[in-house]
Design a protein around this motif. Structure first.
Motif, short mmCIF file in Angstrom:
data_model
loop_
_atom_site.label_atom_id
_atom_site.label_comp_id
_atom_site.label_asym_id
_atom_site.label_seq_id
_atom_site.Cartn_x
_atom_site.Cartn_y
_atom_site.Cartn_z
N GLY A 231 37.03 -1.09 39.48
CA GLY A 231 35.82 -0.31 39.32
C GLY A 231 35.91 1.13 39.77
N ARG A 232 37.11 1.59 40.09
CA ARG A 232 37.25 2.95 40.60
C ARG A 232 38.24 3.73 39.74
NH1 ARG A 232 34.44 2.56 45.15
NH2 ARG A 232 34.85 4.68 45.82
N LEU A 233 38.00 5.01 39.61
CA LEU A 233 38.80 5.86 38.76
C LEU A 233 40.13 6.21 39.42
CD1 LEU A 233 38.67 7.42 36.04
CD2 LEU A 233 37.78 9.36 37.33
N VAL A 234 41.21 5.97 38.67
CA VAL A 234 42.55 6.34 39.12
C VAL A 234 43.04 7.48 38.24
CG1 VAL A 234 44.92 5.57 39.49
CG2 VAL A 234 43.02 3.97 39.83
N ARG A 235 43.19 8.64 38.81
CA ARG A 235 43.55 9.82 38.01
C ARG A 235 45.06 9.87 37.80
NH1 ARG A 235 39.09 11.36 41.04
NH2 ARG A 235 37.45 12.32 39.80
N ASN A 236 45.46 9.95 36.54
CA ASN A 236 46.89 10.03 36.18
C ASN A 236 47.13 11.19 35.24
OD1 ASN A 236 49.55 9.43 35.95
ND2 ASN A 236 49.29 7.61 34.68
N ASN A 237 46.32 11.25 34.18
CA ASN A 237 46.28 12.36 33.25
C ASN A 237 47.61 12.64 32.57
OD1 ASN A 237 43.50 12.76 33.76
ND2 ASN A 237 44.03 13.74 35.68
N ALA A 238 48.22 13.82 32.84
CA ALA A 238 49.35 14.28 32.04
C ALA A 238 50.64 13.50 32.29
CB ALA A 238 49.58 15.77 32.28
N ALA A 239 50.73 12.72 33.37
CA ALA A 239 51.98 12.03 33.70
C ALA A 239 52.44 11.12 32.56
CB ALA A 239 51.81 11.23 34.98
N PHE A 240 51.50 10.48 31.87
CA PHE A 240 51.86 9.57 30.79
C PHE A 240 52.58 10.32 29.66
CE2 PHE A 240 50.30 7.17 26.89
CZ PHE A 240 51.27 6.18 26.99
N GLY A 241 52.16 11.54 29.40
CA GLY A 241 52.79 12.34 28.35
C GLY A 241 54.22 12.71 28.64
N HIS A 242 54.63 12.57 29.89
CA HIS A 242 56.01 12.91 30.27
C HIS A 242 56.83 11.66 30.60
CE1 HIS A 242 55.21 17.16 29.95
NE2 HIS A 242 54.05 16.92 30.53
N THR A 243 56.37 10.52 30.07
CA THR A 243 57.19 9.32 30.07
C THR A 243 58.41 9.56 29.19
OG1 THR A 243 55.21 7.94 30.28
CG2 THR A 243 57.22 6.85 29.52
N ILE A 244 59.59 9.23 29.68
CA ILE A 244 60.82 9.45 28.90
C ILE A 244 61.00 8.31 27.91
CG2 ILE A 244 63.31 9.81 28.98
CD1 ILE A 244 61.69 12.02 30.31
N ILE A 245 61.07 8.64 26.63
CA ILE A 245 61.27 7.62 25.60
C ILE A 245 62.62 7.79 24.90
CG2 ILE A 245 58.84 7.17 25.17
CD1 ILE A 245 59.05 9.07 22.78
N ASP A 246 63.33 8.88 25.18
CA ASP A 246 64.65 9.11 24.59
C ASP A 246 65.42 10.05 25.51
OD1 ASP A 246 66.91 9.66 23.14
OD2 ASP A 246 65.88 10.28 21.31
N ILE A 247 66.38 9.51 26.27
CA ILE A 247 67.07 10.32 27.28
C ILE A 247 67.91 11.42 26.65
CG2 ILE A 247 67.10 8.50 29.03
CD1 ILE A 247 70.00 7.96 28.25
N HIS A 248 68.22 11.29 25.36
CA HIS A 248 68.97 12.34 24.66
C HIS A 248 68.07 13.08 23.67
CE1 HIS A 248 72.55 10.65 26.40
NE2 HIS A 248 72.32 9.48 25.84
N GLY A 249 66.76 13.03 23.93
CA GLY A 249 65.80 13.55 22.96
C GLY A 249 65.48 15.02 23.08
N ARG A 250 64.37 15.38 22.47
CA ARG A 250 63.94 16.78 22.38
C ARG A 250 63.62 17.34 23.77
NH1 ARG A 250 59.47 15.19 17.80
NH2 ARG A 250 60.95 14.45 16.21
N ARG A 251 63.85 18.63 23.92
CA ARG A 251 63.49 19.29 25.17
C ARG A 251 61.97 19.48 25.24
NH1 ARG A 251 66.15 22.13 29.16
NH2 ARG A 251 64.93 23.73 30.24
#
Length: 395
Positions: A231-251
């Motif tokens: 029932g309480r807000l956990v602030r994360n925001n931009a961190a999800f957008g910087h999840t690594i999905i390709d270690i050899h991927g785009r900069r």
């Protein structure tokens, strides 16, 4: 009385605030349930509820079921006791909503952001909308609790300014949004993170009675998430957008390589569409000057099911689904709510949800579309105002 909840600190005032909050969450609710939840004596609870009724804040819904005798009173909040204004400001649109106390949309205005939309122009638009929406709906200004502003861009909470308004098409955003709107409207103004507010609105509108654990994710110009746990807000925001999905991927703009942001955001989709157009791929966007193609052009092409844009969107959704499956595995929410500009458009939500669910071996999570992808941040901004007067902070 609702406005006085902020000022009153007596035990009685706190009890009134608690009862109002419980009616807001659980209504329609009968007095016996409220006594169980609060521990109040029946006579005390009845007296406090009568006071809230007399103040016009709650009323009997009339839907109580009789077990043979008199029908029990079933209390709900009175939605038109006060009103809220919720606003979302982005580089694409500014949305202004007039809301009742159930967060139902009473009236709405939108402004497509262009080179004329400086900070001053936009705030004048918001102020004009507040006045016009109140007049149009025959609501006195005294019944306005306040104005909430939701921002997806990073802002300085102390100065009330957008920290880096480079994505906005017009200049003039070095302005204290809170102070200006308070001065123009003579009411309280609150500023909050748009993703947090979207999560809050989804929770309050749709899942408050069902769960206290959900994640809200969105893909817009940036990719973000927020969560409600216990029932309480956990602030994360931009961190999800910087999840690594390709270690050899785009900069990525953060300096790392292979971030989700570089594959599934509107910015990434636009960049990929332009790259393919330059390589001669066929698209309805060929009639546009390539370097002048903006997000509005891309969204229009997606709506018209342009094959090139749909191909790019499908790839973007696949990567988003992979990252989302990792998030689900780590945080184990009961519900994931999917919002953002791309959700109402073809393909993105369906592909991302399918990819995430295929990788979720537990099969216990629900992945749902936001109920109002284009308005949910503004509804959350209005909710922020109401929570200020009636709830303990979700921090």
């Amino acid at each position: 009385m609702l406005k006085k909840f902020e000022e009153l600190t007596s035990p009685k005032a706190k009890n009134l605030k608690l009862l109002y909050s419980l009616v807001r969450k659980h209504g329609p609710i009968k007095i016996n349930t409220l006594t169980e939840l609060t521990g109040f004596k029946h006579v005390t609870c009845a007296r406090l509820l009568d006071e809230l009724v007399e103040e016009g804040l709650i009323h009997d819904s009339g839907i109580g079921k009789s077990s043979g005798g008199r029908k029990p009173l079933m209390y709900v909040v009175k939605p038109d006791a006060y009103y809220l204004v919720g606003v979302e400001i982005t580089s694409l649109f500014t949305t202004v909503l007039l809301l009742d106390l159930t967060l139902h949309i009473v009236g709405m205005e939108k402004l497509k952001m262009d080179t004329a939309c400086t900070g001053e122009h936009t705030l004048n638009f918001i102020t004009r909308c507040v006045d016009e929406l109140l007049v149009k709906n025959n609501i006195q200004k005294e019944k306005l609790l306040g104005i909430g502003i939701g921002m997806l861009d990073t802002f300085d909470p102390e100065k009330g300014t957008i920290q880096d308004p480079q994505s906005f098409p017009a200049l003039g955003w070095n302005i204290n949004i809170v102070e200006e709107l308070e001065r123009k409207n003579n009411t309280k103004v609150f500023l909050g993170n748009g993703t947090d507010l979207a999560a809050l609105a989804e929770y309050r509108l749709n899942y408050w009675k069902e769960t206290d654990n959900l994640i809200f994710v969105s893909s817009d110009i940036e990719i973000r998430c927020s969560a409600i746990f216990q029932g309480r807000l956990v602030r994360n925001n931009a961190a999800f957008g910087h999840t690594i999905i390709d270690i050899h991927g785009r900069r990525c703009t953060c300096g790392s390589y292979g971030c989700l942001q570089g594959y599934s955001s509107l910015t990434a989709i636009r960049n990929e569409v332009i790259r393919l157009l330059k390589r001669g791929k066929s698209s309805i966007l060929q009639k546009e000057e390539i370097e002048e193609i903006d997000f509005h052009h891309i969204l229009h092409a997606i709506e018209h099911k342009d094959p090139l844009c749909l191909e790019v969107v499908k790839d973007a959704a696949y990567y988003f689904g992979i990252a989302l499956s990792n998030l689900i595995f780590m945080m184990r929410p009961e519900i994931v709510v999917f919002g953002g500009t791309l959700v109402p458009k073809p393909l993105f939500f369906e592909e991302a949800a399918k990819t995430a669910l295929m990788r979720d071996t537990s099969r216990t999570v629900q992945i749902n579309k936001s109920t109002s992808a284009y308005n949910i941040v503004a509804q959350g901004a209005g909710c922020m105002v109401l929570d200020y007067f009636t709830e303990e902070p979700l921090v």
